[in-house]
Design a protein around this motif. Sequence first.
Motif, PDB file in Angstrom:
ATOM      1  N   SER A  67       0.833  -1.196   0.000  1.00  0.00           N
ATOM      2  CA  SER A  67       0.000   0.000   0.000  1.00  0.00           C
ATOM      3  C   SER A  67       0.870   1.248   0.000  1.00  0.00           C
ATOM      4  O   SER A  67       2.032   1.212   0.427  1.00  0.00           O
ATOM      5  CB  SER A  67      -0.919   0.013   1.222  1.00  0.00           C
ATOM      6  N   LEU A  68       0.301   2.341  -0.469  1.00  0.00           N
ATOM      7  CA  LEU A  68       0.957   3.643  -0.379  1.00  0.00           C
ATOM      8  C   LEU A  68       0.555   4.269   0.948  1.00  0.00           C
ATOM      9  O   LEU A  68      -0.396   5.048   1.025  1.00  0.00           O
ATOM     10  CB  LEU A  68       0.547   4.531  -1.559  1.00  0.00           C
ATOM     11  N   SER A  69       1.268   3.915   1.985  1.00  0.00           N
ATOM     12  CA  SER A  69       0.943   4.382   3.332  1.00  0.00           C
ATOM     13  C   SER A  69       2.226   4.732   4.067  1.00  0.00           C
ATOM     14  O   SER A  69       3.221   4.002   3.967  1.00  0.00           O
ATOM     15  CB  SER A  69       0.185   3.301   4.123  1.00  0.00           C
ATOM     16  N   PRO A  70       2.239   5.834   4.813  1.00  0.00           N
ATOM     17  CA  PRO A  70       3.423   6.175   5.609  1.00  0.00           C
ATOM     18  C   PRO A  70       3.803   5.035   6.546  1.00  0.00           C
ATOM     19  O   PRO A  70       2.947   4.413   7.179  1.00  0.00           O
ATOM     20  CB  PRO A  70       2.978   7.420   6.379  1.00  0.00           C
ATOM     21  N   GLY A  71       5.091   4.755   6.607  1.00  0.00           N
ATOM     22  CA  GLY A  71       5.615   3.686   7.441  1.00  0.00           C
ATOM     23  C   GLY A  71       5.873   2.396   6.688  1.00  0.00           C
ATOM     24  O   GLY A  71       6.596   1.522   7.182  1.00  0.00           O
ATOM     25  N   LEU A  72       5.296   2.255   5.501  1.00  0.00           N
ATOM     26  CA  LEU A  72       5.525   1.048   4.705  1.00  0.00           C
ATOM     27  C   LEU A  72       6.682   1.265   3.740  1.00  0.00           C
ATOM     28  O   LEU A  72       7.096   2.390   3.461  1.00  0.00           O
ATOM     29  CB  LEU A  72       4.263   0.666   3.928  1.00  0.00           C
ATOM     30  N   ASP A  73       7.203   0.159   3.208  1.00  0.00           N
ATOM     31  CA  ASP A  73       8.300   0.244   2.249  1.00  0.00           C
ATOM     32  C   ASP A  73       7.891   1.096   1.053  1.00  0.00           C
ATOM     33  O   ASP A  73       6.755   1.015   0.568  1.00  0.00           O
ATOM     34  CB  ASP A  73       8.675  -1.151   1.742  1.00  0.00           C
ATOM     35  N   ALA A  74       8.827   1.884   0.572  1.00  0.00           N
ATOM     36  CA  ALA A  74       8.575   2.744  -0.590  1.00  0.00           C
ATOM     37  C   ALA A  74       8.746   1.938  -1.869  1.00  0.00           C
ATOM     38  O   ALA A  74       9.682   2.130  -2.653  1.00  0.00           O
ATOM     39  CB  ALA A  74       9.505   3.947  -0.564  1.00  0.00           C
TER      40      ALA A  74
END
Length: 506
Positions: free
Chosen positions: A397-404
């Motif tokens: 997912s595109l979510s802060p805290g997840l891998d870019a």
Amino acid sequence: MFDLIIRNGRLVTAAEVLPAGLDLGIKGEKIAYIGLPVPGTGDVPIIDAEGAYVTPGGIDSHVHIDQGNHPTSDKWEHASKSAIAGGTTTVLAFSQQKRSETTLYTSLDQYHAKASGNSYCDYGFHLILANPTEHVLTKELPAFVEQEGITSVKLYMTYDHLKLSDGELLDVMMVTRGLGMTTMIHAENHDMVSMVVKRLEANGRGDPFHHSIARPQLVENEATYRIISLAELTDTPILIVHMSAETAVKHVRESQARLLPVHAETCPHYLFLRSDSLAKPDFGGAKYVCSPPLRHQQSDLDAMWQAITNGTFTTFSSDHCPDKHDHPRGKKKGLDAKGKSNFKSIPNGLPGVETRLPLLFNEAGHDPDHRLTLPRFVQLTSTNPAKLYGLADRKGSLSPGLDADIVIWYPSGHKLSDASEELTITNSMLHHSCDYTPFEGFTVSNWPRKVLLRGQLVWDQEQGGIQGHQDYGQFLKRGRSSIVTGRTGLVPQGMAQGETNLWRGP
């Protein structure tokens, strides 16, 4: 504040397309920010997405790479490079136990050695159980979950060297349910296939097309109904892989309506190809041999598209399993010294890890001409696999805290070739080691323009393609799986409340 900013994109999640004009900031390997444009960014590099859609890196949760029973298949270098070039940043491949092996560690150690230092993308493993001994079930599987971070198994209901009896399937599922593992099932009735194959051989019908005759939809329908019944009895979440038959999918849909945790997967070839491809001349049909086989009618494909759209399918995977066509140990293994064909000897499987995302993205959009929405595209190709396979804390997912892990597509109206807004797929443009693609000549309206893996640019279509390195991909220790569809703890059909407590346990 950031190491990199992606600007002017239209970010797509599994729930929505976010308003245009947001910044996505990356710090280290993680997404650190999604919000209004950040002023005063100074020397921070900026990628201008130019109004294009931006999606999470794809997770292809069903690929076969460098397995011993496919000697002409992709090695990790080529398969992972192909994945990156098609927008897939994580693959989950298979460590296959042999029937003669009494442990899973032999095959796993060998498979780690093949993949380590040789992958352009991040990766994890499923365990194929061919000999589920008491030691494997009670000692090794718990260790794999806790120590190795391998939280999924695959079981077969067909193939002599892999198939398990119903009793063995039940024994495995009683263990995996307690460990929180995803149990993947190849659902085809082995005895039905064997009977038809034997009679086809007796009638001298060995050309590739008869592979589709040997594995009729009834084979998949029966096995699907049976494995759902076994899973309901044991209260085990399952995923039925590479589904292709309408009635089998209806069995899944009905079980989901009763809130059973039954997940399903399909693949590009069951959406775009029919069995007439198996009749191509000069043994060309061998390129399309896979199991379950390609189905006969357009209505069969339409039924799979309906299940894509209505939510029956949880994941969309490539089942990448390439064998070279023009090779005596590849597809031409199905020809004897006199040039006579025997479809039984043709290795099963098709290449597809690179074309998976562009083919489905081509069908995604907002207007009625598109078969699915963009959020549904993200669900199928990234978010749901992350949840199902214990990666949702860092991928999908595109979510802060997840891998870019990020794919930037081309904006609408951009010329993909010298003269067209469409791109024609040819094998020469792909990065696998296979000598063909089943999607030769297909056109798509988009292709990944840039791909980032953990914040690093690994693919740039306009700057030479591959930008990453062969040793950048990491092995992923995964957490326990999440149920995406249904729930556990239900009373099986026809049973009294508390009846299973007498034997099933917690």
